[in-house]
Structures are given as structure tokens and as C-alpha cells.
Write a protein that holds these residues in place. Structure first.
Motif, PDB file in Angstrom:
ATOM      1  N   ASP A 144      -4.702   0.793  -3.196  1.00 21.50           N
ATOM      2  CA  ASP A 144      -3.699  -0.274  -3.259  1.00 21.50           C
ATOM      3  C   ASP A 144      -4.147  -1.421  -4.167  1.00 21.50           C
ATOM      4  N   ILE A 145      -5.432  -1.682  -4.200  1.00 20.58           N
ATOM      5  CA  ILE A 145      -5.937  -2.809  -4.982  1.00 20.58           C
ATOM      6  C   ILE A 145      -5.657  -2.592  -6.465  1.00 20.58           C
ATOM      7  N   GLU A 146      -6.035  -1.421  -6.979  1.00 17.48           N
ATOM      8  CA  GLU A 146      -5.817  -1.126  -8.392  1.00 17.48           C
ATOM      9  C   GLU A 146      -4.331  -1.053  -8.709  1.00 17.48           C
TER      10      GLU A 146
ATOM     11  N   PRO B 232      -8.531   9.469   0.273  1.00 13.77           N
ATOM     12  CA  PRO B 232      -8.353   9.791  -1.152  1.00 13.77           C
ATOM     13  C   PRO B 232      -8.064   8.542  -1.964  1.00 13.77           C
ATOM     14  N   TYR B 233      -8.394   8.609  -3.230  1.00 10.02           N
ATOM     15  CA  TYR B 233      -8.167   7.503  -4.163  1.00 10.02           C
ATOM     16  C   TYR B 233      -7.262   8.006  -5.283  1.00 10.02           C
ATOM     17  N   SER B 234      -6.079   7.401  -5.426  1.00 10.06           N
ATOM     18  CA  SER B 234      -5.152   7.756  -6.503  1.00 10.06           C
ATOM     19  C   SER B 234      -5.409   6.829  -7.683  1.00 10.06           C
TER      20      SER B 234
ATOM     21  N   SER C 293     -10.649  -9.083  -3.809  1.00 15.92           N
ATOM     22  CA  SER C 293      -9.605  -8.825  -4.795  1.00 15.92           C
ATOM     23  C   SER C 293      -8.734 -10.071  -4.966  1.00 15.92           C
ATOM     24  N   PRO C 294      -7.958 -10.144  -6.051  1.00 14.11           N
ATOM     25  CA  PRO C 294      -7.086 -11.297  -6.269  1.00 14.11           C
ATOM     26  C   PRO C 294      -5.773 -11.221  -5.487  1.00 14.11           C
TER      27      PRO C 294
ATOM     28  N   ALA D 125      -6.414  -2.361 -15.192  1.00 17.67           N
ATOM     29  CA  ALA D 125      -5.768  -2.709 -13.924  1.00 17.67           C
ATOM     30  C   ALA D 125      -4.812  -3.874 -14.087  1.00 17.67           C
ATOM     31  N   GLU D 126      -5.095  -4.764 -15.035  1.00 20.60           N
ATOM     32  CA  GLU D 126      -4.249  -5.944 -15.228  1.00 20.60           C
ATOM     33  C   GLU D 126      -2.995  -5.648 -16.036  1.00 20.60           C
ATOM     34  N   SER D 127      -2.937  -4.497 -16.707  1.00 22.72           N
ATOM     35  CA  SER D 127      -1.793  -4.185 -17.548  1.00 22.72           C
ATOM     36  C   SER D 127      -0.768  -3.357 -16.781  1.00 22.72           C
TER      37      SER D 127
END
Length: 331
Positions: free
Chosen positions: A120-122, A275-277, A148-149, A303-305
């Protein structure tokens, strides 16, 4: 559903209402005067949601993401039909959960709310610093979330905005009031902005397609085109997916985004690896709209784009206006 009852929250709600009213007046004045500059070369249009392409009173309203349960005991969910974007994510044991993003339309209730995952963070970084509503997380993941921000809005952060339904058993009975959560969120919550989606006429080509199925190890999604509704109707595990009010879930645009799904560093209480998507990078996708399927490429450099969807020739793949489902499917 209870709402936050302090003066600070009430003040923020009033401010947002005035801002939305002013935005609507400005948009209306622009239409009447025919002033230039209604859009820009990036595909953004003043007065239109960057998430749905639809005309909205405030195209930069605060962004709220909510993690929603999706096992059989959690269905039908509440408030999904009014989300701007619905993401489908794989979790432990091959099951899935949903991440609903709201900005242009806030329903009175959303849920059932469940726990966060590292993915979720990414995924949410492309929205800037949104409010993120969820209920709990694996103990080792909590400090990662806190670093995280994202503006984390768990029940302890906005207790007046969460409530338990007596009609369901825990843990499938936690619901939130989105307006109440945003009342308690920091003023720095990011507003809606360009995340790479483009809206316009359907691309050339594509193939006729009235049903598309996406399979996970222990879940199955089918999207069936309804010309009458102008939407792809959703079925989950062989059953029609409906909202709590009985209406059928569906969206004008469905994106099957094929991503690498690997093991994360974390496990659930039962010892199963989460799992990590991976949503940063590039890969293949299928965009469904108007009863046709368009093969595409997705690209997200950081991640920012935002995430861009293009044809094999590099042209943007325009979505139909309205809610968008993004299915993060196994590559």
C-alpha cells in the motif's frame, strides 16, 4: 455512523464546503465567459477529476484511501460504488483485498475496513501524501508505515469516525465515515492531482471482448461488458458483486495491470508470508472499455510518479469517464 464531534473537525468540514462551492463557481464562470486555459498539455482539465475524468465541484479535493475487506463474509461492501478508483491487491493465502480511493465523492459510510500491507505504501505514493484509513498492521510493518509520508488514520486516530456494525461479526464489521476521517486528518493531506490517467475517445483497434477473467491463487474476478449499463459488471468467485444497497458493482474502465508479486518481509499472524505487488517499473496491461480490450504497456519510473498506460506505439490509452478498477494481476 458517528462523526467526529469536535470544533476543529467541524471547522475543517465548513472550510472544505466553502472551497468546493468556490471551485464550482469559478468553473461555472469559466464556462460562461469561455475563458482559455481550461486544460493543459498533460491531459488535466480544470473542473474535472484527474481520477475519473468527470466534472466535479472541486477537482483537487483531499484524497482518502481505504483498505477494504474482500472475503465472502465481508460482502457486500459499503461505499465501493462511489470510489473514484478501486484497486485489487493479492494478500496472504492467495486471497485479495481492495484499496478504494476517494476524492470527488464521499459516501456516508465505507467498509468493512481491514489492515494495511507493505504494498500500500508504494502504491499510494503516486497520490502524494493522502489520508490512509485502515485497521491495524503486522507489528514489524507498523514502523515502516509510520515512516512513510502517508497520513495514517486508524481507529485510534479518529475514533469518532469509526463504528462497529451489530449486523456482522468481527473482524468484518468495522466501518468508517469518510468525512469524519478527513475532519481529523492533517491539513497537509494531498489533494487530487495527475496520476497518469488520461480520458477521451476510445483508442483505435482493440479486440471485441465482452468478458475478461483474472485469476489469483484463491480468488477469481470476472468483468462482463453491459452495453445497457455502459459498464463492466464485476463478479467475484463466480458471484455477482453488489453494493450494500443492492446495486451491481461495475466500472466503465477496467485495467488489468500485470505486476510482479513476490514475497514481502512480513508475515501475518498465522505465519503466512504477505505478498508484495510491485507497482513501480513497467509491464503489460489490458485496458477494457466499451466492450473492447486494448493491449497496453504501463510505466511508473518511481514511487512519486504516476502510472502511464500507452499503446505499443507509445500513444496514451484514454479511459472512459467514470470509476476505474485497477486489477493488480500476477504477471
Amino acid at each position: 455512523m458517528r462523526t467526529a464531534g469536535n470544533g476543529r473537525g467541524t471547522g475543517r468540514r465548513a472550510v472544505r464546503t466553502r472551497v468546493r462551492a468556490l471551485a464550482a463557481a469559478v468553473a461555472c464562470a469559466a464556462l460562461l465567459t469561455g475563458c482559455p486555459g481550461a486544460g493543459n498539455g498533460d491531459g488535466e482539465q480544470e473542473g474535472r477529476s484527474p481520477f475519473t475524468g468527470e466534472s466535479v465541484p472541486d477537482a483537487s479535493a483531499p484524497v482518502l484511501a481505504v483498505k477494504i475487506d474482500n472475503v465472502a463474509a465481508a460482502r457486500p461492501q459499503t461505499g465501493l460504488e462511489r470510489a473514484d478508483i478501486v484497486y485489487v491487491e493479492q494478500v496472504e493465502s492467495g486471497l485479495t483485498r481492495l484499496l478504494a480511493v476517494y476524492s470527488s465523492d464521499l459516501p456516508p459510510s465505507v467498509g468493512p475496513v481491514r489492515s494495511a500491507r507493505e504494498s500500500d505504501i508504494e502504491l499510494l505514493r503516486q497520490f502524494g501524501e493522502p489520508a490512509f484509513a485502515f485497521s491495524g498492521a503486522q507489528s514489524r510493518l507498523r514502523p515502516v508505515l509510520e515512516d512513510s509520508p502517508l497520513h495514517l488514520m486508524q481507529p485510534g486516530d479518529a475514533p469518532g469516525a469509526y463504528s462497529r456494525s451489530p449486523d456482522r461479526s468481527a473482524p468484518h464489521n468495522l466501518y468508517l465515515d469518510p468525512e469524519g476521517v478527513l475532519d481529523e486528518a492533517p491539513d497537509a493531506v494531498s489533494g487530487a492531482s495527475d496520476i497518469g490517467f488520461r480520458f477521451g475517445p476510445a483508442p483505435q483497434g482493440g479486440r471485441a471482448d465482452t468478458e475478461e477473467t483474472v485469476r489469483y491463487p484463491a480468488a477469481r474476478y470476472a468483468f462482463t461488458w453491459s452495453a445497457e449499463d455502459g459498464r463492466w459488471l464485476v463478479s467475484i468467485d463466480g458471484r455477482e458483486a453488489t453494493a450494500a444497497d443492492g446495486g451491481r458493482l461495475g466500472a466503465p474502465t477496467v485495467v488489468v495491470q500485470r505486476v510482479e508479486i513476490r514475497d514481502s518481509r512480513f508475515k501475518d499472524r498465522g505465519g503466512s508470508v504477505s505478498p508484495y505487488s510491485q507497482t513501480v517499473g513497467s509491464g503489460e496491461a489490458t485496458v477494457l472499455r466499451g466492450g473492447r480490450a486494448y493491449e497496453a504497456r504501463w510505466s511508473r519510473p518511481s514511487a512519486e510518479s504516476g502510472t502511464e498506460f500507452t499503446t505499443p506505439d507509445g500513444d496514451p490509452v484514454d479511459f472512459a469517464e467514470g470509476q476505474v478498477w485497477v486489477v493488480l494481476a500476477p504477471r
